[in-house]
Design an enzyme around this catalytic site. Structure first.
Site, PDB file in Angstrom:
ATOM      1  N   VAL A 120       0.854  -1.187   0.000  1.00 48.59           N
ATOM      2  CA  VAL A 120       0.000   0.000   0.000  1.00 48.59           C
ATOM      3  C   VAL A 120       0.893   1.241   0.000  1.00 48.59           C
ATOM      4  O   VAL A 120       1.810   1.349   0.810  1.00 48.59           O
ATOM      5  CB  VAL A 120      -0.899   0.010   1.249  1.00 48.59           C
ATOM      6  CG1 VAL A 120      -1.780   1.248   1.282  1.00 48.59           C
ATOM      7  CG2 VAL A 120      -1.743  -1.257   1.309  1.00 48.59           C
ATOM      8  N   CYS A 121       0.594   2.182  -0.874  1.00 48.11           N
ATOM      9  CA  CYS A 121       1.394   3.414  -0.932  1.00 48.11           C
ATOM     10  C   CYS A 121       1.193   4.238   0.342  1.00 48.11           C
ATOM     11  O   CYS A 121       0.058   4.545   0.723  1.00 48.11           O
ATOM     12  CB  CYS A 121       1.002   4.253  -2.137  1.00 48.11           C
ATOM     13  SG  CYS A 121       1.785   5.879  -2.125  1.00 48.11           S
ATOM     14  N   VAL A 122       2.293   4.598   0.960  1.00 50.59           N
ATOM     15  CA  VAL A 122       2.226   5.307   2.237  1.00 50.59           C
ATOM     16  C   VAL A 122       1.571   6.688   2.089  1.00 50.59           C
ATOM     17  O   VAL A 122       0.697   7.056   2.889  1.00 50.59           O
ATOM     18  CB  VAL A 122       3.627   5.410   2.892  1.00 50.59           C
ATOM     19  CG1 VAL A 122       4.624   6.125   2.001  1.00 50.59           C
ATOM     20  CG2 VAL A 122       3.548   6.104   4.242  1.00 50.59           C
TER      21      VAL A 122
END
Lengths: 134, 119
Positions: free
Chosen positions: B77-79
């Site tokens: 998941v992209c931070v």
């Protein structure tokens, strides 16, 4: 395709340079695609990849000069396109048909671009290793 | 073949997450490898353990977790996209991890094909 991925000899961070094209099809505001797409472009440049950007459909509005977003209360991120050159991202292709359909002239764009036909855009896409569209 | 997947749309709101899941399952069943699934834009909502769909509906989040458990697929998941949408470590479902956009670019470099599921 002239070579298979095996012949390229991929290893994590092993100096592999691929052709990445980011395809921008959406207007700059109204949805977050253009803004978050641009963030990926900047990261990919840091990975020393061969990066190009394509602008089609309403995506051409992303490059129009004089964007004023105060009334929308969102950040005007269009200056970032001017900064791309500093990241060695210099290949910006804009589809001629998309400009014409919207009555936008090349001199109304905020960065130097290459205007190409839809057919030429297709040929450029064919040359890519990775195409990411937003 | 080694596939990387990118998912740009939220679960239930859009078909992209379902299609991506079906694609991953089909690719694995055919003996291919799915190197990574990267969640970006509203796609990060695929990772929320707070998700509770009606019982007669598919559970998109649990489906991903099960895929990771069974096949070891790396769910990232992209931070930055996650923070924007309130998706942080505390509400991450099992099998997902949070990392940076570099993981997406790396997927593009390492995979034979990066397949994008979005609008």
């Amino acid at each position: 395709m002239t070579e298979t991925r095996d012949e390229i000899g991929l290893e994590a961070g092993g100096g592999v340079r691929k052709k990445f094209m980011f395809v921008n099809r959406k207007a700059p505001y109204g949805t977050i695609y253009a803004l978050e797409g641009l963030e990926v472009v900047l990261i990919s440049a840091a990975f020393d990849q061969d990066v190009s950007l394509a602008f089609l459909d309403d995506g051409v509005y992303q490059l129009v000069k004089g964007q004023q977003t105060k009334g929308l209360e969102v950040k005007n991120f269009s200056p970032t396109y001017r900064a791309l050159e500093g990241y060695d991202v210099e290949k910006l292709y804009v589809e001629r048909e998309a400009l014409e359909a919207r009555g936008i002239r090349e001199d109304q764009l905020l960065v130097p671009v290459q205007v190409v036909s839809a057919r030429e855009m297709g040929q450029l896409m064919e040359q890519q290793d990775v195409i990411i569209g937003f | 073949m080694n596939f990387g997947l990118l998912i740009n749309e939220g679960p239930y709101n859009h078909q992209a997450a379902d299609t991506a899941y079906q694609f991953a399952r089909a690719a694995l069943a055919k003996g291919h490898r799915v190197q990574r699934v990267f969640f970006y834009n509203d796609g990060v909502n695929n990772a929320s353990k707070l998700t509770e769909p009606p019982q007669d509906d598919r559970h998109i989040v649990n489906r991903w977790s099960k895929l990771a458990q069974e096949s070891g697929v790396d769910l990232v998941v992209c931070v930055a996209a996650g923070l924007r949408r309130g998706l942080v470590e505390d509400n991450l479902a099992p099998g997902f991890r949070i990392s940076g956009l570099g993981q997406l670019v790396e997927s593009g470099i390492e995979a034979d094909r990066l397949v994008v599921f979005g609008d």
